[in-house]
Design an enzyme around this catalytic site. Structure first.
Site, PDB file in Angstrom:
ATOM      1  N   HIS A   1      -3.842  10.636  -8.438  1.00 55.84           N
ATOM      2  CA  HIS A   1      -3.410  10.192  -7.104  1.00 55.84           C
ATOM      3  C   HIS A   1      -2.253  11.024  -6.567  1.00 55.84           C
ATOM      4  CE1 HIS A   1      -2.733   7.311  -3.813  1.00 55.84           C
ATOM      5  NE2 HIS A   1      -1.435   7.477  -4.059  1.00 55.84           N
TER       6      HIS A   1
ATOM      7  N   HIS B   1      -0.894  12.964  -2.487  1.00 51.22           N
ATOM      8  CA  HIS B   1      -1.151  13.188  -1.050  1.00 51.22           C
ATOM      9  C   HIS B   1      -0.682  14.604  -0.742  1.00 51.22           C
ATOM     10  CE1 HIS B   1      -1.219   8.696  -0.195  1.00 51.22           C
ATOM     11  NE2 HIS B   1      -0.550   8.733  -1.340  1.00 51.22           N
TER      12      HIS B   1
ATOM     13  N   GLU C   1      -9.277   9.023   3.598  1.00 55.58           N
ATOM     14  CA  GLU C   1      -8.593   7.732   3.772  1.00 55.58           C
ATOM     15  C   GLU C   1      -9.020   7.038   5.056  1.00 55.58           C
ATOM     16  OE1 GLU C   1      -4.124   6.768   2.984  1.00 55.58           O
ATOM     17  OE2 GLU C   1      -4.235   7.610   4.997  1.00 55.58           O
TER      18      GLU C   1
ATOM     19  N   SER D   1      -5.487  -1.192  11.466  1.00 54.47           N
ATOM     20  CA  SER D   1      -5.842  -2.613  11.492  1.00 54.47           C
ATOM     21  C   SER D   1      -5.908  -3.182  12.906  1.00 54.47           C
ATOM     22  CB  SER D   1      -4.834  -3.414  10.661  1.00 54.47           C
ATOM     23  OG  SER D   1      -3.535  -3.213  11.174  1.00 54.47           O
TER      24      SER D   1
ATOM     25  N   HIS E   1      -4.223   1.871  -2.397  1.00 54.66           N
ATOM     26  CA  HIS E   1      -2.877   1.397  -2.737  1.00 54.66           C
ATOM     27  C   HIS E   1      -2.940  -0.124  -2.757  1.00 54.66           C
ATOM     28  CE1 HIS E   1      -1.874   5.294  -0.633  1.00 54.66           C
ATOM     29  NE2 HIS E   1      -1.107   5.412  -1.686  1.00 54.66           N
TER      30      HIS E   1
ATOM     31  N   GLU F   1       2.169  -2.680  -3.747  1.00 53.51           N
ATOM     32  CA  GLU F   1       3.198  -1.685  -4.042  1.00 53.51           C
ATOM     33  C   GLU F   1       4.601  -2.262  -3.863  1.00 53.51           C
ATOM     34  OE1 GLU F   1       2.842   1.658  -1.436  1.00 53.51           O
ATOM     35  OE2 GLU F   1       4.327   2.862  -2.519  1.00 53.51           O
TER      36      GLU F   1
ATOM     37  N   ASP G   1       1.648  10.633  -7.146  1.00 56.25           N
ATOM     38  CA  ASP G   1       1.764  10.339  -5.725  1.00 56.25           C
ATOM     39  C   ASP G   1       2.103  11.660  -5.016  1.00 56.25           C
ATOM     40  OD1 ASP G   1       1.421   8.627  -3.620  1.00 56.25           O
ATOM     41  OD2 ASP G   1       2.980   7.225  -4.182  1.00 56.25           O
TER      42      ASP G   1
HETATM   43  O1  MCF Z   1       1.664   6.061  -2.148  1.00 56.33           O
HETATM   44  C1  MCF Z   1       2.666   6.329  -1.217  1.00 56.33           C
HETATM   45  C2  MCF Z   1       3.261   5.031  -0.762  1.00 56.33           C
HETATM   46  N1  MCF Z   1       2.308   4.083  -0.244  1.00 56.33           N
HETATM   47  C3  MCF Z   1       1.490   4.314   0.815  1.00 56.33           C
HETATM   48  N2  MCF Z   1       1.153   5.427   1.379  1.00 56.33           N
HETATM   49  C4  MCF Z   1       1.470   6.695   1.086  1.00 56.33           C
HETATM   50  C5  MCF Z   1       2.170   7.142  -0.047  1.00 56.33           C
HETATM   51  N3  MCF Z   1       2.389   8.447   0.082  1.00 56.33           N
HETATM   52  C6  MCF Z   1       1.836   8.842   1.211  1.00 56.33           C
HETATM   53  N4  MCF Z   1       1.260   7.798   1.834  1.00 56.33           N
HETATM   54  C7  MCF Z   1       0.559   7.967   3.128  1.00 56.33           C
HETATM   55  C8  MCF Z   1      -0.660   7.129   3.290  1.00 56.33           C
HETATM   56  O2  MCF Z   1      -1.785   7.745   2.742  1.00 56.33           O
HETATM   57  O3  MCF Z   1       1.425   7.583   4.140  1.00 56.33           O
HETATM   58  C9  MCF Z   1       0.741   7.045   5.209  1.00 56.33           C
HETATM   59  C10 MCF Z   1      -0.726   6.937   4.789  1.00 56.33           C
HETATM   60  O4  MCF Z   1      -1.508   7.885   5.408  1.00 56.33           O
HETATM   61  C11 MCF Z   1       1.417   5.729   5.394  1.00 56.33           C
HETATM   62  S1  MCF Z   1       0.864   4.693   6.610  1.00 56.33           S
HETATM   63  C12 MCF Z   1       1.159   5.568   8.116  1.00 56.33           C
HETATM   64 FE    FE Z   2       0.008   7.127  -2.600  1.00 56.54          FE
END
Ligand code: MCF
Ligand code: FE
Length: 411
Positions: free
Chosen positions: A66, A68, A146, A150, A211, A214, A315
């Site tokens: 996992h 990004h 992704e 909502s 996710h 968290e 992450d």
């Molecule tokens: O895992 C971490 C924290 N939790 C959620 N989202 C993200 C994380 N790192 C990047 N993200 C991204 C997620 O995929 O941030 C955005 C999303 O596209 C947050 S919501 C606008």
């Molecule tokens: Fe993440």
């Protein structure tokens, strides 16, 4: 041409955590032919190209389930010390982070992934900016498109956007590149979108990533429709406070019948852990990210008790300082301080090899005949005299020496 790669220690990464002294892997094309002592393999394949590393420790290539990649341009931009501040800062800076310098930052981040001995990544793609870089990289990539959003009035747009990205990624499908689906989280995706995205996931036939639990804010919102997320969503819904769309358990129920990898799970309670176990879900933990955002770490003993396979991942750079699994392993070794040291070190190694491969449905993660020749060779002084291989490797491995993906050396 058959290759034999030999090392002073070979960690098979099977469930018994067997290891070989003066062992080797023989491989041909993209597959492992045999794993045995270096001497035996040389006799068995006299025509092979053989090399032996007297300070070497050989493992299956590591799997970072996992991350990004698209958020790689962040260094000091985002706010840490609370999930609420972090998320607000992501919204404020998202366009800058994903702007001009993003591609270069992604390339640099991938170099770091490779030099940490990683051969496979599960990359969450929020906007598709990382598609071509990843499709053309030497890594094995699970490309998680992704789905997020909502607001009921934006559903058609959100769906078309997701589907467009998914279809585009499918054009790059190959033995090393697998397009998949990620649901961002229970708080940020409309159940209608979740259901439709899951149909696409079924068609693709792989694991779904999401996710889950968290932060404390997430529970407050999902169970009581209040707290940080109430105000957060009100800003996007023209001032009207919406209600949470599903409880944590209802969300898990939507995932029934699907192979799932949950990410974070720090705030999961016993009921949710039991439900996740009954779904056969795995759980990816990202301790550095958890420390920076929500503040708390996962209770490993509860996860083990529930019988949920545990994976370790980094992450993204939006919530970490590096995409190096070696650094994450070291942090996890120290941070999860209640676990007995040596057996925990072995479990951590499995959490980025065999267990990760099982959770993601990969034919790798172990050194075994018939699996993909994804190999990571490290050098560690004194490894020949060492009896705590997993522990010492986690403590001291800084950079991979040689990496093979599908039997090809990564230059
Ligand atoms: O895992 C971490 C924290 N939790 C959620 N989202 C993200 C994380 N790192 C990047 N993200 C991204 C997620 O995929 O941030 C955005 C999303 O596209 C947050 S919501 C606008
Ligand atoms: Fe993440």
């Amino acid at each position: 041409m058959i290759h034999i790669l030999g090392a002073e220690r070979v960690l098979l990464c099977d469930e018994e955590f067997r290891l070989l002294s003066k062992g080797a892997v023989a491989f041909l094309g993209d597959k492992i032919l045999a794993v045995d002592s270096y001497e035996k393999l040389q006799k068995r394949y006299p025509e092979a190209l053989a090399e032996y590393h007297p300070q070497g420790i050989l493992l299956p290539g590591l799997i970072n389930a996992h991350l990004h990649l698209e958020f790689s341009a962040n260094q000091t931009t985002l706010l840490y010390g609370g999930f609420d501040r972090w998320l607000s800062s992501v919204i404020t800076h998202r366009d800058v982070l994903m702007g001009e310098g993003a591609k270069e930052a992604m390339r640099r981040a991938l170099d770091e992934v490779l030099s940490s001995g990683t051969t496979t990544i599960g990359a969450i793609s929020s906007a598709g900016l990382d598609l071509e870089i990843l499709a053309h990289s030497s890594l094995r990539v699970l490309f998680f498109n992704e789905v997020i959003g909502s607001n009921p009035s934006a559903i058609d747009f959100l769906w078309e956007d997701f589907l467009g990205r998914l279809k585009r990624s499918e054009e790059f499908k190959s033995s090393r590149f697998t397009p998949l689906v990620a649901i961002h989280s229970p708080y940020s995706v409309h159940p209608f979108l979740i259901k439709r995205a899951l149909l696409e996931a079924k068609r693709l036939g792989g694991v779904v990533s999401t996710h889950f639990m968290e932060s404390k804010e997430e529970r407050e919102w999902l169970e009581e429709s209040r707290g940080f997320f109430g105000d957060f969503f009100a800003r996007f819904f023209g001032g009207v406070k919406p209600k949470a769309l599903s409880t944590p358990l209802e969300f898990l129920e939507l995932l029934e019948g699907q192979r799932v990898m949950l990410v974070h799970g720090v705030q999961m309670n016993e009921e949710e852990l039991a439900k996740a176990a009954s779904l056969g879900a795995s759980l990816a933990s990202c301790p550095r990210s958890n420390r920076l955002l929500g503040g708390e770490l996962l209770d490993i003993s509860k996860v083990k008790k529930a019988g949920i396979p545990f994976l370790l991942a980094t992450d993204g750079l939006s919530s970490n300082t590096s995409l190096s699994l070696l650094e994450e392993l070291r942090i996890a070794l120290f941070a999860y301080a209640k676990e007995p040291l040596e057996s925990w070190a072995r479990e951590l190694v499995l959490s980025v090899t065999k267990r990760a491969a099982y959770a993601l449905g990969l034919e790798s993660g172990e050194l075994r005949e018939g699996l993909k020749a994804d190999l990571a060779l490290f050098e560690l002084e004194g490894i020949g005299e060492c009896t705590q291989e997993a522990l010492q490797w986690i403590l001291h491995a800084k950079k991979v020496k040689t990496l093979y993906i599908e039997g090809k050396k990564v230059e």
